[in-house]
Design an enzyme around this catalytic site. Structure first.
Site, PDB file in Angstrom:
ATOM      1  N   HIS A   1       0.822  -1.226   0.000  1.00  0.00           N
ATOM      2  CA  HIS A   1       0.000   0.000   0.000  1.00  0.00           C
ATOM      3  C   HIS A   1       0.850   1.266   0.000  1.00  0.00           C
ATOM      4  O   HIS A   1       0.338   2.358   0.280  1.00  0.00           O
ATOM      5  CB  HIS A   1      -0.943   0.013   1.213  1.00  0.00           C
ATOM      6  CG  HIS A   1      -2.027  -1.015   1.130  1.00  0.00           C
ATOM      7  ND1 HIS A   1      -2.801  -1.359   2.210  1.00  0.00           N
ATOM      8  CD2 HIS A   1      -2.469  -1.783   0.113  1.00  0.00           C
ATOM      9  CE1 HIS A   1      -3.674  -2.288   1.850  1.00  0.00           C
ATOM     10  NE2 HIS A   1      -3.497  -2.567   0.594  1.00  0.00           N
TER      11      HIS A   1
ATOM     12  N   CYS B   1       5.389  11.082  -8.235  1.00  0.00           N
ATOM     13  CA  CYS B   1       4.917  12.067  -9.213  1.00  0.00           C
ATOM     14  C   CYS B   1       3.734  11.482  -9.971  1.00  0.00           C
ATOM     15  O   CYS B   1       3.866  10.426 -10.615  1.00  0.00           O
ATOM     16  CB  CYS B   1       6.025  12.428 -10.206  1.00  0.00           C
ATOM     17  SG  CYS B   1       5.430  13.527 -11.519  1.00  0.00           S
TER      18      CYS B   1
HETATM   19  N1  APR Z   1      -2.302  -6.459  18.459  1.00  0.00           N
HETATM   20  C1  APR Z   1      -2.847  -7.247  17.473  1.00  0.00           C
HETATM   21  N2  APR Z   1      -3.905  -6.876  16.701  1.00  0.00           N
HETATM   22  C2  APR Z   1      -4.449  -5.671  16.976  1.00  0.00           C
HETATM   23  C3  APR Z   1      -3.948  -4.807  17.996  1.00  0.00           C
HETATM   24  C4  APR Z   1      -2.827  -5.254  18.747  1.00  0.00           C
HETATM   25  N3  APR Z   1      -2.293  -4.518  19.723  1.00  0.00           N
HETATM   26  N4  APR Z   1      -4.727  -3.671  18.022  1.00  0.00           N
HETATM   27  C5  APR Z   1      -5.680  -3.830  17.062  1.00  0.00           C
HETATM   28  N5  APR Z   1      -5.516  -5.027  16.445  1.00  0.00           N
HETATM   29  C6  APR Z   1      -6.309  -5.599  15.336  1.00  0.00           C
HETATM   30  C7  APR Z   1      -7.782  -5.218  15.364  1.00  0.00           C
HETATM   31  O1  APR Z   1      -8.525  -6.130  16.137  1.00  0.00           O
HETATM   32  C8  APR Z   1      -8.153  -5.283  13.870  1.00  0.00           C
HETATM   33  O2  APR Z   1      -8.606  -6.596  13.532  1.00  0.00           O
HETATM   34  O3  APR Z   1      -5.790  -5.072  14.143  1.00  0.00           O
HETATM   35  C9  APR Z   1      -6.818  -5.035  13.146  1.00  0.00           C
HETATM   36  C10 APR Z   1      -6.720  -3.683  12.444  1.00  0.00           C
HETATM   37  O4  APR Z   1      -7.661  -3.666  11.417  1.00  0.00           O
HETATM   38  P1  APR Z   1      -7.838  -2.353  10.500  1.00  0.00           P
HETATM   39  O5  APR Z   1      -7.911  -1.161  11.351  1.00  0.00           O
HETATM   40  O6  APR Z   1      -8.974  -2.646   9.584  1.00  0.00           O
HETATM   41  O7  APR Z   1      -6.462  -2.264   9.698  1.00  0.00           O
HETATM   42  P2  APR Z   1      -5.965  -3.105   8.429  1.00  0.00           P
HETATM   43  O8  APR Z   1      -6.562  -4.462   8.413  1.00  0.00           O
HETATM   44  O9  APR Z   1      -4.491  -3.018   8.402  1.00  0.00           O
HETATM   45  O10 APR Z   1      -6.573  -2.231   7.227  1.00  0.00           O
HETATM   46  C11 APR Z   1      -6.312  -2.640   5.918  1.00  0.00           C
HETATM   47  O11 APR Z   1      -7.363  -0.687   5.008  1.00  0.00           O
HETATM   48  O12 APR Z   1      -7.711   1.473   5.537  1.00  0.00           O
HETATM   49  C12 APR Z   1      -7.073   0.669   4.656  1.00  0.00           C
HETATM   50  O13 APR Z   1      -5.075   0.922   3.398  1.00  0.00           O
HETATM   51  C13 APR Z   1      -5.570   0.847   4.710  1.00  0.00           C
HETATM   52  O14 APR Z   1      -3.824  -0.832   4.879  1.00  0.00           O
HETATM   53  C14 APR Z   1      -5.084  -0.455   5.366  1.00  0.00           C
HETATM   54  C15 APR Z   1      -6.174  -1.441   4.991  1.00  0.00           C
END
Ligand code: APR
Length: 229
Positions: A105, A113
């Site tokens: 990502h 650019c």
């Molecule tokens: N340890 C382990 N897991 C955790 C912790 C922690 N301390 N804190 C939160 N989590 C978990 C949450 O339970 C959740 O399932 O991490 C996950 C985060 O999920 P999202 O916020 O949806 O993030 P992500 O899955 O990386 O998002 C994917 O979406 O917004 C776009 O491009 C952005 O790369 C991102 C993509």
């Protein structure tokens, strides 16, 4: 377990380094709307708002330090060099812990650019109309894959995934494609799958095993097991 490991990480692995996740309570998408800050249309409509959003995240990421989960994955990769780490995260904490990763990502520390696709190290504060260091066009943007855009390195990532013996997803909600589809690809290819997350996710049923707990505890324990220590 011998063999090749492919690891996918998400925002949850950097949560304990002080970088917010997206969809948790108080997550980034509860404070900002994707349509305002994370699409090419948003950048065309209001580049100042988009630059300000990523400038703030870049400044925060620059202050953050890797936690025990980042460190443990770097140790695993050092001990088992065919371990491939793919991250959805745009921070540099995996590298700061000494690991080599594939950023699907993009990266906060890089600028792109929009005219000639040249990339360079981003300044901490990017300005509206910043010019490309190569073609001079005032088309510089954060090197981040926005919604509606194709993630980077997909062919390389899928090659690694289908060549793996174990697929592990860490700290991701499993809601955003194509990353959320990796577990299904792995299952179809008969590859073992493990999920490590603070709590079970909507994707948990797709994994052979789910380990719940904070990444800074669950990941080092899992790595210790993988290295037979
Ligand atoms: N340890 C382990 N897991 C955790 C912790 C922690 N301390 N804190 C939160 N989590 C978990 C949450 O339970 C959740 O399932 O991490 C996950 C985060 O999920 P999202 O916020 O949806 O993030 P992500 O899955 O990386 O998002 C994917 O979406 O917004 C776009 O491009 C952005 O790369 C991102 C993509």
């Amino acid at each position: 377990m011998d063999g090749k490991i492919v690891i996918l990480t998400g925002a949850g692995i950097s949560a304990e380094s002080g970088l917010g996740t997206f969809r948790d309570k108080d997550g980034i998408w509860t404070k900002h709307s994707i349509e305002d800050v994370a699409t090419p249309e948003a950048f065309a409509r209001d580049p100042a708002r988009v630059q300000a959003f990523y400038n703030a995240r870049r400044a925060q990421a620059a202050e953050a330090t890797p936690n025990a989960a980042h460190v443990a994955l770097a140790e695993l990769q050092a001990a088992r060099p065919d371990t491939v780490i793919v991250t959805q995260n745009v921070d540099g904490l995996h590298e700061a812990a000494g690991a080599k990763v594939i950023h699907m990502h993009g990266e906060l520390s890089r600028a792109l650019c929009a005219a000639c696709r040249h990339r360079w190290d981003a300044p901490l504060e990017m300005r509206v109309g910043e010019t490309c260091l190569l073609c001079g066009a005032p088309e510089a943007r954060p090197d981040i894959v926005w919604f509606g855009e194709m993630p980077y390195h997909m062919e390389e990532i899928l090659d690694h995934l289908l060549d793996a013996d174990l697929f592990v997803a860490i700290g991701t909600s499993g809601l955003v494609y194509p990353a959320a589809g990796f577990v299904e690809e792995a299952r179809i290819a008969g590859i073992d799958t493990v999920e490590i997350n603070l709590e079970a996710t909507e994707a948990s049923a797709l994994f052979d095993r789910t380990v719940t707990g904070p990444a800074s505890e669950a990941v080092p324990a899992w790595v210790k097991g993988m290295l037979g220590r």
